[in-house]
Each structure stands twice: as C-alpha cells, then as structure tokens.
Design a protein around this motif. Structure first.
Motif, PDB file in Angstrom:
ATOM      1  N   ASN A 153      13.684  39.058 -20.229  1.00 59.86           N
ATOM      2  CA  ASN A 153      12.997  38.213 -19.258  1.00 59.86           C
ATOM      3  C   ASN A 153      12.508  39.112 -18.126  1.00 59.86           C
ATOM      4  OD1 ASN A 153      12.085  36.103 -17.654  1.00 59.86           O
ATOM      5  ND2 ASN A 153      14.122  35.621 -16.864  1.00 59.86           N
ATOM      6  N   LEU A 154      11.307  39.643 -18.253  1.00 60.54           N
ATOM      7  CA  LEU A 154      10.787  40.633 -17.319  1.00 60.54           C
ATOM      8  C   LEU A 154      10.581  40.032 -15.933  1.00 60.54           C
ATOM      9  CD1 LEU A 154       9.747  43.556 -16.975  1.00 60.54           C
ATOM     10  CD2 LEU A 154       7.467  42.695 -17.529  1.00 60.54           C
ATOM     11  N   ARG A 155      11.314  40.575 -14.959  1.00 62.16           N
ATOM     12  CA  ARG A 155      11.222  40.079 -13.586  1.00 62.16           C
ATOM     13  C   ARG A 155      10.782  41.151 -12.597  1.00 62.16           C
ATOM     14  NH1 ARG A 155      17.156  38.375 -13.054  1.00 62.16           N
ATOM     15  NH2 ARG A 155      16.634  38.532 -10.845  1.00 62.16           N
ATOM     16  N   LEU A 156      11.075  42.411 -12.908  1.00 65.13           N
ATOM     17  CA  LEU A 156      10.802  43.497 -11.966  1.00 65.13           C
ATOM     18  C   LEU A 156      10.238  44.708 -12.691  1.00 65.13           C
ATOM     19  CD1 LEU A 156      14.154  43.383  -9.964  1.00 65.13           C
ATOM     20  CD2 LEU A 156      11.923  43.005  -8.939  1.00 65.13           C
ATOM     21  N   VAL A 157       9.186  45.306 -12.125  1.00 63.97           N
ATOM     22  CA  VAL A 157       8.638  46.563 -12.623  1.00 63.97           C
ATOM     23  C   VAL A 157       8.560  47.535 -11.451  1.00 63.97           C
ATOM     24  CG1 VAL A 157       6.649  47.742 -13.634  1.00 63.97           C
ATOM     25  CG2 VAL A 157       7.262  45.431 -14.416  1.00 63.97           C
ATOM     26  N   ALA A 158       9.239  48.662 -11.557  1.00 67.81           N
ATOM     27  CA  ALA A 158       9.113  49.724 -10.551  1.00 67.81           C
ATOM     28  C   ALA A 158       8.153  50.755 -11.116  1.00 67.81           C
ATOM     29  CB  ALA A 158      10.470  50.356 -10.251  1.00 67.81           C
ATOM     30  N   TRP A 159       7.093  51.036 -10.387  1.00 66.82           N
ATOM     31  CA  TRP A 159       6.014  51.884 -10.895  1.00 66.82           C
ATOM     32  C   TRP A 159       5.848  53.106  -9.998  1.00 66.82           C
ATOM     33  CZ3 TRP A 159       0.937  49.338 -12.987  1.00 66.82           C
ATOM     34  CH2 TRP A 159       0.194  50.299 -13.683  1.00 66.82           C
ATOM     35  N   GLU A 160       6.197  54.244 -10.548  1.00 65.31           N
ATOM     36  CA  GLU A 160       6.050  55.518  -9.845  1.00 65.31           C
ATOM     37  C   GLU A 160       4.584  55.950  -9.941  1.00 65.31           C
ATOM     38  OE1 GLU A 160       8.585  59.523 -10.361  1.00 65.31           O
ATOM     39  OE2 GLU A 160       7.120  59.191 -11.949  1.00 65.31           O
TER      40      GLU A 160
ATOM     41  N   CYS B 101      -4.254  52.376 -14.860  1.00 58.64           N
ATOM     42  CA  CYS B 101      -3.344  51.485 -14.139  1.00 58.64           C
ATOM     43  C   CYS B 101      -3.775  50.027 -14.289  1.00 58.64           C
ATOM     44  CB  CYS B 101      -3.285  51.862 -12.658  1.00 58.64           C
ATOM     45  SG  CYS B 101      -2.402  53.406 -12.310  1.00 58.64           S
ATOM     46  N   ARG B 102      -5.064  49.778 -14.207  1.00 59.20           N
ATOM     47  CA  ARG B 102      -5.557  48.418 -14.381  1.00 59.20           C
ATOM     48  C   ARG B 102      -5.294  47.914 -15.810  1.00 59.20           C
ATOM     49  NH1 ARG B 102     -11.186  49.451 -11.034  1.00 59.20           N
ATOM     50  NH2 ARG B 102     -10.419  48.772  -8.985  1.00 59.20           N
ATOM     51  N   ARG B 103      -5.498  48.794 -16.784  1.00 62.59           N
ATOM     52  CA  ARG B 103      -5.222  48.399 -18.174  1.00 62.59           C
ATOM     53  C   ARG B 103      -3.746  48.067 -18.345  1.00 62.59           C
ATOM     54  NH1 ARG B 103      -2.840  51.112 -21.901  1.00 62.59           N
ATOM     55  NH2 ARG B 103      -3.254  53.188 -21.009  1.00 62.59           N
ATOM     56  N   VAL B 104      -2.873  48.882 -17.782  1.00 65.70           N
ATOM     57  CA  VAL B 104      -1.432  48.635 -17.902  1.00 65.70           C
ATOM     58  C   VAL B 104      -1.062  47.300 -17.269  1.00 65.70           C
ATOM     59  CG1 VAL B 104       0.847  49.418 -17.138  1.00 65.70           C
ATOM     60  CG2 VAL B 104      -0.776  51.061 -18.096  1.00 65.70           C
ATOM     61  N   MET B 105      -1.646  46.987 -16.116  1.00 64.08           N
ATOM     62  CA  MET B 105      -1.348  45.705 -15.470  1.00 64.08           C
ATOM     63  C   MET B 105      -1.843  44.535 -16.303  1.00 64.08           C
ATOM     64  SD  MET B 105      -1.556  46.292 -11.341  1.00 64.08           S
ATOM     65  CE  MET B 105      -2.984  47.373 -11.276  1.00 64.08           C
ATOM     66  N   ASP B 106      -2.979  44.710 -16.956  1.00 65.00           N
ATOM     67  CA  ASP B 106      -3.458  43.673 -17.879  1.00 65.00           C
ATOM     68  C   ASP B 106      -2.435  43.457 -18.995  1.00 65.00           C
ATOM     69  OD1 ASP B 106      -5.834  43.272 -16.494  1.00 65.00           O
ATOM     70  OD2 ASP B 106      -6.984  44.676 -17.731  1.00 65.00           O
ATOM     71  N   GLU B 107      -1.851  44.559 -19.479  1.00 63.41           N
ATOM     72  CA  GLU B 107      -0.869  44.462 -20.571  1.00 63.41           C
ATOM     73  C   GLU B 107       0.436  43.848 -20.083  1.00 63.41           C
ATOM     74  OE1 GLU B 107      -0.547  48.429 -22.072  1.00 63.41           O
ATOM     75  OE2 GLU B 107      -2.551  48.429 -22.973  1.00 63.41           O
ATOM     76  N   ILE B 108       0.853  44.173 -18.870  1.00 59.71           N
ATOM     77  CA  ILE B 108       2.059  43.557 -18.314  1.00 59.71           C
ATOM     78  C   ILE B 108       1.860  42.054 -18.190  1.00 59.71           C
ATOM     79  CG2 ILE B 108       3.533  43.401 -16.261  1.00 59.71           C
ATOM     80  CD1 ILE B 108       3.000  46.393 -15.785  1.00 59.71           C
ATOM     81  N   ALA B 109       0.667  41.652 -17.786  1.00 59.80           N
ATOM     82  CA  ALA B 109       0.366  40.229 -17.608  1.00 59.80           C
ATOM     83  C   ALA B 109       0.467  39.454 -18.915  1.00 59.80           C
ATOM     84  CB  ALA B 109      -1.023  40.060 -16.996  1.00 59.80           C
ATOM     85  N   GLU B 110       0.357  40.131 -20.048  1.00 58.96           N
ATOM     86  CA  GLU B 110       0.527  39.461 -21.337  1.00 58.96           C
ATOM     87  C   GLU B 110       1.985  39.089 -21.586  1.00 58.96           C
ATOM     88  OE1 GLU B 110      -1.000  41.965 -24.370  1.00 58.96           O
ATOM     89  OE2 GLU B 110      -3.046  42.018 -23.578  1.00 58.96           O
TER      90      GLU B 110
ATOM     91  N   TYR C 160      -5.568  44.781  -7.320  1.00 56.18           N
ATOM     92  CA  TYR C 160      -5.781  44.335  -8.692  1.00 56.18           C
ATOM     93  C   TYR C 160      -4.547  43.591  -9.206  1.00 56.18           C
ATOM     94  CZ  TYR C 160      -7.431  44.284 -13.499  1.00 56.18           C
ATOM     95  OH  TYR C 160      -7.859  43.873 -14.740  1.00 56.18           O
ATOM     96  N   GLY C 161      -3.371  44.133  -8.916  1.00 53.86           N
ATOM     97  CA  GLY C 161      -2.143  43.456  -9.325  1.00 53.86           C
ATOM     98  C   GLY C 161      -2.016  42.087  -8.689  1.00 53.86           C
ATOM     99  N   ASN C 162      -2.387  41.994  -7.431  1.00 57.59           N
ATOM    100  CA  ASN C 162      -2.338  40.710  -6.740  1.00 57.59           C
ATOM    101  C   ASN C 162      -3.290  39.709  -7.387  1.00 57.59           C
ATOM    102  OD1 ASN C 162      -1.519  39.050  -4.392  1.00 57.59           O
ATOM    103  ND2 ASN C 162      -3.656  39.258  -3.813  1.00 57.59           N
ATOM    104  N   SER C 163      -4.453  40.183  -7.828  1.00 59.10           N
ATOM    105  CA  SER C 163      -5.432  39.287  -8.458  1.00 59.10           C
ATOM    106  C   SER C 163      -4.928  38.738  -9.789  1.00 59.10           C
ATOM    107  CB  SER C 163      -6.762  40.019  -8.671  1.00 59.10           C
ATOM    108  OG  SER C 163      -6.674  40.959  -9.736  1.00 59.10           O
ATOM    109  N   LEU C 164      -3.981  39.457 -10.417  1.00 58.78           N
ATOM    110  CA  LEU C 164      -3.423  39.010 -11.696  1.00 58.78           C
ATOM    111  C   LEU C 164      -2.221  38.080 -11.505  1.00 58.78           C
ATOM    112  CD1 LEU C 164      -3.537  42.332 -13.779  1.00 58.78           C
ATOM    113  CD2 LEU C 164      -5.045  40.347 -13.983  1.00 58.78           C
ATOM    114  N   GLY C 165      -1.810  37.884 -10.255  1.00 62.02           N
ATOM    115  CA  GLY C 165      -0.697  36.975 -10.007  1.00 62.02           C
ATOM    116  C   GLY C 165       0.647  37.638  -9.883  1.00 62.02           C
ATOM    117  N   PHE C 166       0.688  38.982  -9.820  1.00 62.21           N
ATOM    118  CA  PHE C 166       1.944  39.678  -9.593  1.00 62.21           C
ATOM    119  C   PHE C 166       2.320  39.597  -8.117  1.00 62.21           C
ATOM    120  CE2 PHE C 166       0.141  42.562 -13.057  1.00 62.21           C
ATOM    121  CZ  PHE C 166       0.767  41.862 -14.078  1.00 62.21           C
ATOM    122  N   ARG C 167       3.607  39.626  -7.824  1.00 64.60           N
ATOM    123  CA  ARG C 167       4.041  39.787  -6.446  1.00 64.60           C
ATOM    124  C   ARG C 167       4.110  41.285  -6.184  1.00 64.60           C
ATOM    125  NH1 ARG C 167       9.681  38.444  -3.221  1.00 64.60           N
ATOM    126  NH2 ARG C 167       8.803  38.805  -1.159  1.00 64.60           N
TER     127      ARG C 167
END
Length: 369
Positions: A24-31, A61-70, A95-102
């Motif tokens: 249940n993915l809740r947190l992503v820490a991105w270096e 980075c944008r592609r990865v965020m699109d994949e996380i959103a899946e 971009y992350g904010n536009s996808l609905g990430f906090r």
C-alpha cells in the motif's frame, strides 16, 4: 549490487505463518540530487558539494511520476543531498502536484530565502522538514561539519513560519546528542514545528564512521519510552522513524495504562507500523535506483530499465520484505512483527541479511506484559 535475496531460505515461524504485508504505497522519498552544501557526519549518501553524474533528467522525473500515479497517489518527499541545489526542483514539485501527489521537501534549511519559500508554496510543496541534531550551534554545527549551519537552519525555519509554510523538525539520535534530545525537542516545540520526527542512526554511508556513536540497545529503549511519554504533552505530532521498536513500546505502555490504540489517542502512529520499507515506503536514488528505503542499499530495480509499477509489484526484495514468514531470529517469532518489523537496514548493515533479526532490540518474544 548483489541483493543476496537468493541466498535466503524461507523461515516459517508460528508468529508469522501466513502473514504478509499488503503493498500500500503511501510514501516515496526521492533523492533528486546528491549534491549538498553541508557534509553531515551521519549522511547515508556521503554527499558532497559537487555535481553528480547520471541524475535523472526532468523528462525522466516526469515519466517516473506518471508511473507512480499508476500505482497510487502517495506523499512524495523531495530530498537529497540538498534538493534546492537542483535547478529544476520546482518544476518537479509542480508536476507532482498536478498529478495529485502531496509534495514535500527535506532540506537543511540553510539555503532558504523569502523568494525560495515563495517558490516552494507556488509549486505546491505543502511541508518541509529541517534537520536539527543539536540544541545549540556548537553541537549542531559539529554534526553538520559546517559553521553556521545551526543559525542557517533556524533562519530558514523562521522564513517558512512567516510565510505559513508547514514545517517539521527531524532529529537523528546518536551517542553524541542523546543527552541533548529533550532540549532539541523543546526547541522544536518553541519553533512552532508541526511535527518532530526522530531517526535512530543506521550505520551506513558516513554513518559507518559513527559506529561508536550508535546508542546501546538499553539507551535506545529508554529514549523511545521517553518519546512515548511526550505524547499529548506538546502541540505537535511525534513520529519515530527508523525506530520500529517504538510501535511495540507504544502498545506495551498503552496496554499497561488501559489506553486504546486509536487515532484519537495516538494519531497516525495508531495506523502505521515501524519499518515501512517495501510495503508502504520506497526510496528512489538520483540515478533511478529503487530501494526499500534510503538506508537499505539493496538494488530492487532501476527506473531506466523497468517501470515503477513493475518494480513495486514484482521486485524479489520487496516480496521478501512483505512476507513475514521469511524474517529470521527473534523478529520472525515475535508477536509484534506486524507493528514493528525491526529495522531491516540495520540488520543488513550489521549482518548482511536484511531479513535477519533487529540487532538493537531487547524484547524477548512471547513474554507478554
């Protein structure tokens, strides 16, 4: 990197038989970068103030965020190094904010200006964390290895507070600052932090040189009991990170006091567990390597080779960590395994097996309180 997961055989124990953790993915820490303007003695990445090759591009980075959103819409922590040294950090946040990430950011605070704080808010960053590891400039600067780091952090916090940007204080506890910890906590409260998160040192990166600074199992336990006793006393959220024993101690103490473990009494601590690596939490390195957490450097796949969804769903490392039957030693026998789980990174760094028992735990499974 050889993850060594193939050498680990199934270890069935009665406490964990049939037990698996739901992914249940809740947190992503991105270096986002390893570049940093400080040289902290405990840094897991041994970050330096220089460019690092191979960082994921903005397009990647944008592609990865699109994949996380899946998979989910988790909280994303933009971290480093020092993420503010990455020129496109606010493009990534927006971009992350536009996808609905906090979107949140972990910064050392020394680079904050009124303009940067404004950019944070405008790009959708909802909270920042600033590390304070000493109650005074002398102790904090010794930890951060740069004179003025303490003053810079406090100034950055003041700017965030003035702009009404939510901030929390993070503290890594070692033998060097454990006696100061109550004073650091009081400082976090006085600064108006929304939360105070504590981290127990994991001996990796530069932290390997601090092996002698790691606190004993006895002091570890005592500190977490003290932390429990602050629940409800201060007007901020308390969270123990990289200190999974806390979630066992919380239940032991609550039971002895006749308190229910619920959101009203313990907030989010009531609905989370100790080690989240691979089940609710994931770390992405500056070159796209995916790991269960930043301290557990076992390569679970690279985002330049596989999609995020494929790694999250099928990584053998993640599957290991979600299968509690595979945990060894007393962790595998412990009745608190679902709420604690032990620090997998500490087990790996000390013994080379991320499924081994937690090395700094005093609890003997089966001895009910």
């Amino acid at each position: 990197m050889d993850t060594n997961h193939t050498k680990i055989t199934c270890r069935p124990h009665s406490a964990a038989t049939g037990a698996t953790l739901q992914a249940n993915l809740r947190l992503v820490a991105w270096e986002l970068t390893r570049s940093c303007n400080l040289a902290c003695v405990h840094c897991r990445a041994a970050a330096q103030d220089r460019p690092y090759e191979g960082e994921l591009t903005l397009t990647e980075c944008r592609r990865v965020m699109d994949e996380i959103a899946e998979v989910a819409r988790p909280i994303i922590i933009l971290t480093g190094g020092e993420p503010l040294l990455r020129p496109d950090v606010f493009d990534i946040a927006q971009y992350g904010n536009s996808l609905g990430f906090r979107m949140t950011m972990a910064t050392n605070g020394t680079l904050l200006t009124p303009q940067i704080v404004r950019k944070m808010i405008d790009s959708g960053i909802e909270r920042i964390s600033v590390s304070i590891d000493g109650a005074t400039a002398k102790s904090h600067d010794a930890f951060r290895k740069v004179p003025g780091a303490f003053e810079g952090a406090l100034q950055g916090i003041a700017l965030a507070r003035e702009a009404k940007l939510d901030f929390q204080v993070n503290t890594t506890i070692t033998h060097a600052n454990i006696e100061e910890f109550p004073s650091i906590h009081e400082l976090a409260v006085s600064l108006g932090a929304a939360a105070h998160h504590i981290f127990m040192l994991v001996p990796m990166g530069r932290g390997k040189d601090l092996a002698e600074e790691a606190i004993s199992a006895e002091k570890y336990e005592k500190t977490l009991h003290w932390f429990y006793e602050q629940e409800g006393k201060a007007p901020l959220q308390l969270k123990a990170t990289c200190a999974p024993h806390y979630y066992r101690i919380m239940r032991q103490r609550a039971k002895s006091e006749g308190r229910e473990i619920n959101f009203e009494n313990f907030g989010l601590n009531a609905v989370t567990r100790g080690c989240l690596g691979g089940s609710s939490f994931v770390f992405i390195s500056h070159v796209g390597q995916v790991q269960p957490c930043g301290y557990l450097e076992v390569d679970s796949g690279n985002l330049r080779e596989k999609s995020f969804k494929e790694i999250w769903s099928n990584s053998p490392v993640f599957r290991d960590l979600r299968d509690l039957r595979r945990y060894g030693g007393k962790c595998g026998k412990c009745e608190y395994i679902r709420v604690c789980g032990g620090c997998r990174a500490r087990a790996y760094e000390i013994g080379g097996d991320y499924l081994a028992e937690e090395p700094l735990c005093l609890y003997k499974p089966g001895l009910r309180d």
